[in-house]
Every structure is written in structure tokens, then in C-alpha cells.
Design a protein around this motif. Sequence first.
Motif: not given
Length: 459
Positions: A23-24, A27, A147-148, A151, A155, A175, A178
Motif C-alpha cells: 500500500t505504501v 501510493f 487497494t491497487y 490508490l 493518487g 515515491d 514510499s
Amino acid sequence: MLKIGFPISLKNPIFRQLYLAQTVSLFGDALTWLGLALLAFELAGKSAPVVLAGALTLRVTAFTLLSPVAGVLADKCDRQPILMFTHLGRMVLVCLLPFVQSIWQIYTLVLGLNILNAFFAPTYQATIPLVTGETDYRQAIALSGTTYQILGVFGPGLAGVLALLIGARELFFWDGVSFLIAAILIGTLPGNLRSDVTAAPQRRVGSIGSDILAGTARLWADAPIRYGLMLQLVASIAGAQILVNTVGYVQGTLHRTAVEYGWVMMGFGLGATLGTMAIGIFPQYRSKIITLLAGGIAINAALLGANYVGLAPLILLWAIAGCGQSLINLSLQTLIADRTPTNMQGRVYGAHFAWSHLWWAGAYPLAGWLGTTFPDRTFWYGSCIGLAVLAIVHLCLAPDRFSHTHPEFSHAHAHEGDRQHHHEHATDVETEDRSLHQHPHVHPQVSHSHSYTDISHQH
């Protein structure tokens, strides 16, 4: 019926931490690719579609050549170092993007990023069923995919606002942070991430070639997976048009800003999220085949009138296209998990990642050529090409239309090679007793037509 029990998947501590790392990094990754599109437009102006097509072609070339090797390593090695070091390497490279001053530098850094990503992505996909087990892996795959896509919704919109406030180049530093956080999360996972096959003595490096062939053969031998893989070709033709030519259409033809471009791509991400969530409603095999076909129709039909609409209708059309792409991608990913043994999933996911990105290696240059040659009709031509390929694929490869042999199944029995029952052992059959073992076996004489309403054949 499949239930999207996300909390059940997250009760697994290893998957929970792995999911948080994903997830991080995703993002920040959403910010990076939008920043790359804006950087290409800054350096190349109206030639930005060509630059983006070139960068994305390098991306899929790296995936195509290296993902099968990554899949073999995922089956043979501890996956934790692979996941961690690919994050650290990408952290360094994305932090160099703000200093780019020429097109060749974009190409060089994008190639390096995606060499590392080619080792990360199939390894991560194969690790989800490994750490969650048979009861939860469908839920975990759905959660990861959702989740992909979520985001992907937030995003680009956030990137557009940040680009307006601080500039496109500074997005790359986000990025980098992240990737560093994700690497720490993966590096602190308890234990290792080895598949069952890696518990056995490691085979020599020379076997990598045969392992790559084994993963590819299993991918193409399965009729439903083969159909889904070809539907990904259809999706790539339309998807490349969206990724390559949207920035030129929004900022060039419609004369809008980076913020509006972020809104359009947010619509694509929102549709993809809805498509991912819909997968949970269609758990059975036959429904997945229908879902694959519906996705192929949706993503290409959405492009038909895109060259003739304003900003708001374009957002709606891109939402439909995003939904179609998710229906194809996630359905195929769960089909592979359903129909592939755990100790082969690394090789099969690696082969799938290579072949699916090979389609994009052809789709990106096509999109770049259409965007520069027919700027007023690029989406129309892309849609017509995609729909024509869809018709051919469905007429020739749809599993419900043809007779089939049962998929291979495993059984154990004692035997001696005689005329009634003679076969050779595959090279990957490991057993101490060569006369009593478990191995895949196919009855070639059992061939008949019926509907795939149940993937479980009892023998």
C-alpha cells in the motif's frame, strides 16, 4: 459464492505487513507515473505520446525478458530479500528523476526501475497465496487488487494538485520515501517467505531454462487461462491508448491543466476499483469466462467516441474502461491461483507477467504512432483494432465453445512400465521410490464437450 472477507485476510500478521508495504509503495508509485507523464510533456511538448510510448515500451520489455527468471527464483529462494532489495533499488532511481534534463535520461531511469520491478511484481503475486493459505488467498488477492485500484483513484488526483503546488519533478521524492518505508516493512517480516519446493535441496542454475519452459507450458496448456491471457492482449491495445494519449488530449486538444488530467485518470482508477470489487460477485468458473469477455468489450467500447467528447464525458468513459481492465486482470489472476499448484505458482506467475507485458510491448508503440499520426481519431482507431482482436480471440479460444481434455490431476500408484500403463517421469518429480509416487497425469482419450460450470472434476 466468494465472500470478500477482507478482515479475515488481514488477521494473518505476515500478509498484513506485506499488504501494508504494498500500500505504501503503490501510493508513491501513483504519484511517480503521473509525474513522468507531466515531465514528458514538459520536455517534449506535442511529442509527449512518443516519449511515453518509448518509456512504457522499455518497461514491458524488461518485464517480458526478466519476469520468468524472477518467477523461477521466487520458487527456489527466500522471497523476502528479493522484495526488499527491489524496493531499495527503485528508491534510488526515482530520486534521480527530478534531475532529468533530456529524453534519454528518462529512458535510462525507466529501464532501471522496471528491471527491478520485473523481479518484484511476480514475486509479490506468488507470495500472496503462499502466506495466506488456501482458505484466504482469494480474499487477499481481491484486497490487494482493490487497494491497487483505490490508490489509482486518489493518487492521480493528489498528484495533479501537488504538481500544481510544488511542481511535477518534486513528486518523485515522495515515491522514494514510499519505497524506503516499504523496504523496511518487508525487511522486518518474521521468518522467511519460502515456498515448499525451496525447502528441498536447491537444483543447479542450469535448470532455470527448463523451469521457465515449465511455467510457460502450464500457462498456455490450460484453456481458461489461455483465453484470459489473450483477453489481456485486447485490454492492452485499449489501455495503451489511455496511458499514452490521454495527457495529450486533455492538455493539448482540450487545453486543460495537470489538475484536470489528474481528474480524468482518477475516473479510470475509480472504474478499475469498481471492477475489482465486482469480481467478488462472480466466483464460479463460468462467470469468470463471462467476466473476461465483458471486460474486453467494456474497455474497447469506451474508447469509440472518446475523441469527440469534453472533460466530464471523458471521465465517465475512462471509468468504464478502467472497470473493463480490472474485470480481465483480476479474473485471470484468481484463475491462475485456482488452477496452479502452490509450488509452481512462482514460475506460472512469472510466465504470465512476461506474456501479458509482451502484449503491452506492442500496444505502446501502436498507441504512440496513432497518437502522432491521427491525433484527432487515435482513440477511435485504437478501439476498432481492439474490438477486431476481441472477436477473433473469442471465436477461436472461448473455452465453452470446444471439446476439451480434463486438466491434469495428481494421483499415486505403484506400477511397472508395461504396455497397458507406460509413461515417463518428468524431470521435476522428486521421489525416493520410483515405483510409488505422485505425479501429474492426463487421460488423452477422455475428450468431450460440456459447459464449464464447475472446475472440480472428480476422478
